[in-house]
Write a protein that holds these residues in place. Structure first.
Motif, PDB file in Angstrom:
ATOM      1  N   ALA A  78       0.961  -1.346   0.064  1.00 48.96           N
ATOM      2  CA  ALA A  78       0.079  -0.047  -0.082  1.00 48.96           C
ATOM      3  C   ALA A  78       0.658   1.104  -0.136  1.00 48.96           C
ATOM      4  O   ALA A  78       0.461   2.167  -0.553  1.00 48.96           O
ATOM      5  CB  ALA A  78      -0.942  -0.063   1.041  1.00 48.96           C
ATOM      6  N   VAL A 131       4.633  -0.834   3.845  1.00 53.70           N
ATOM      7  CA  VAL A 131       3.255  -0.936   4.825  1.00 53.70           C
ATOM      8  C   VAL A 131       2.212  -1.707   3.782  1.00 53.70           C
ATOM      9  O   VAL A 131       1.853  -1.268   2.704  1.00 53.70           O
ATOM     10  CB  VAL A 131       2.474   0.530   5.019  1.00 53.70           C
ATOM     11  N   ARG A 145      -1.170  -3.481   2.683  1.00 55.21           N
ATOM     12  CA  ARG A 145      -2.634  -3.268   2.629  1.00 55.21           C
ATOM     13  C   ARG A 145      -3.438  -3.643   3.873  1.00 55.21           C
ATOM     14  O   ARG A 145      -3.152  -4.808   4.224  1.00 55.21           O
ATOM     15  CB  ARG A 145      -3.134  -3.637   1.358  1.00 55.21           C
ATOM     16  N   GLY A 146      -4.068  -2.750   4.466  1.00 65.10           N
ATOM     17  CA  GLY A 146      -4.881  -3.000   5.740  1.00 65.10           C
ATOM     18  C   GLY A 146      -3.915  -2.958   7.024  1.00 65.10           C
ATOM     19  O   GLY A 146      -4.568  -3.115   8.139  1.00 65.10           O
ATOM     20  N   GLU A 147      -2.686  -2.762   6.525  1.00 64.93           N
ATOM     21  CA  GLU A 147      -1.760  -2.868   7.939  1.00 64.93           C
ATOM     22  C   GLU A 147      -1.891  -1.486   8.714  1.00 64.93           C
ATOM     23  O   GLU A 147      -1.819  -0.492   8.107  1.00 64.93           O
ATOM     24  CB  GLU A 147      -0.246  -3.192   7.429  1.00 64.93           C
ATOM     25  N   CYS A 148      -1.587  -1.374  10.078  1.00 65.13           N
ATOM     26  CA  CYS A 148      -1.378  -0.052  10.683  1.00 65.13           C
ATOM     27  C   CYS A 148       0.369  -0.275  11.130  1.00 65.13           C
ATOM     28  O   CYS A 148       0.573  -1.120  11.885  1.00 65.13           O
ATOM     29  CB  CYS A 148      -2.064   0.095  11.675  1.00 65.13           C
ATOM     30  N   LEU A 193      -5.527   5.111   2.248  1.00 64.34           N
ATOM     31  CA  LEU A 193      -4.438   5.215   3.212  1.00 64.34           C
ATOM     32  C   LEU A 193      -4.819   6.537   4.157  1.00 64.34           C
ATOM     33  O   LEU A 193      -5.009   7.654   3.590  1.00 64.34           O
ATOM     34  CB  LEU A 193      -3.260   5.627   2.399  1.00 64.34           C
ATOM     35  N   ARG A 212     -10.467   0.930  10.090  1.00 61.96           N
ATOM     36  CA  ARG A 212      -9.421  -0.111   9.631  1.00 61.96           C
ATOM     37  C   ARG A 212     -10.120  -1.562   9.280  1.00 61.96           C
ATOM     38  O   ARG A 212     -10.073  -1.905   8.232  1.00 61.96           O
ATOM     39  CB  ARG A 212      -8.439  -0.141  10.583  1.00 61.96           C
ATOM     40  N   ASP A 222     -10.710  -1.733   5.432  1.00 56.71           N
ATOM     41  CA  ASP A 222      -9.650  -2.317   5.139  1.00 56.71           C
ATOM     42  C   ASP A 222      -8.576  -0.960   4.914  1.00 56.71           C
ATOM     43  O   ASP A 222      -7.592  -1.194   4.037  1.00 56.71           O
ATOM     44  CB  ASP A 222      -9.686  -3.279   3.842  1.00 56.71           C
ATOM     45  N   THR A 237      -5.453   1.240   5.235  1.00 51.26           N
ATOM     46  CA  THR A 237      -3.956   1.370   5.415  1.00 51.26           C
ATOM     47  C   THR A 237      -3.611   2.397   6.250  1.00 51.26           C
ATOM     48  O   THR A 237      -4.311   3.534   6.117  1.00 51.26           O
ATOM     49  CB  THR A 237      -3.090   1.017   4.441  1.00 51.26           C
TER      50      THR A 237
END
Length: 227
Positions: free
Chosen positions: A3, A31, A33-36, A161, A187, A191, A193
């Motif tokens: 992402a 990073v 996709r969908g991650e923090c 994002l 999130r 989904d 990011t």
């Protein structure tokens, strides 16, 4: 495709009669996709510069950054459609109310009037903004209330994002928990990011999958958040 992909990103600011201030010194990370991912750092570490570069508000001096494959320097419009930013210095029309500011932003992002009328009260309620202050001019609101409006504006269009620069600064403990809870909800539901820049270790551990440390413009580490 990540992402967000940052490769040897550099930014410096010229100073009169002194060497240039290096705000970012060749940092690299990605990073999914969908991650923090949270980036921890003190004031002056380069966190806000990073967020401004990724949101196309500053020009890159070296290296590159891509948002879903779009270069932040060359594909500005495409990046702007994918990114929303929350910052302690978020600008507003100070004489307009939260509702009016959000309505303006909604039109900018193409929301219909019906969507705007429905979404604004919902989003303000979810970030803990009191309904009876929705018509108050921004200049008459506390910093904490203005920060909630900044978060509501960023979340209004369910960004792909989300760039958070000290998103809970100025909030009381209850409001802070409410905002953090809503960041988790966005999130999970969309989904989204998220890149969270903060000096608050507890906030980073509560929200992020991975936590990095930025110091003097250099990314010193980036590892899984403590369980």
């Amino acid at each position: 495709m990540p992402a967000l992909e940052v490769v040897q990103l550099r930014k410096q600011f010229p100073r009169r009669r002194r060497p240039a201030l290096v705000a970012l010194d060749g940092i690299s990370f990605s990073v999914a996709r969908g991650e923090c991912v949270a980036v921890l750092g003190q004031n002056g570490s380069g966190k806000s510069t990073l967020v401004r570069l990724l949101s196309t508000l500053l020009l890159v001096d070296g290296g590159s950054a891509r948002v879903f494959g779009h270069d932040v320097a060359r594909d500005v419009r495409a990046v702007q459609r994918l990114v929303n930013r929350v910052s302690v210095d978020a600008p507003f029309f100070k004489r307009l109310s939260p509702t009016e500011n959000l309505a303006y932003s909604a039109r900018f992002y193409g929301l219909s009037r019906g969507q705007t009328r429905r979404r604004i009260p919902e989003i303000l309620a979810k970030v803990g903004f009191p309904a009876d202050r929705a018509g108050t001019p921004m200049e008459d609101l506390s910093r904490g209330m203005q920060q909630k409006v900044a978060l509501a504006r960023a979340l209004l269009t369910s960004p792909v994002l989300l760039l958070l620069d000290e998103p809970t600064t100025g909030l009381d403990p209850r409001s802070k928990r409410e905002v953090q809870g809503y960041i988790r909800d966005v999130r999970r539901e969309h989904d989204t990011t998220t890149l969270l820049c903060t000096h608050d270790m507890d906030e980073a551990e509560a929200l992020a999958d991975r936590v990095g440390i930025l110091d003097g413009g250099r990314l010193l580490a980036l590892d899984d958040a403590p369980a």
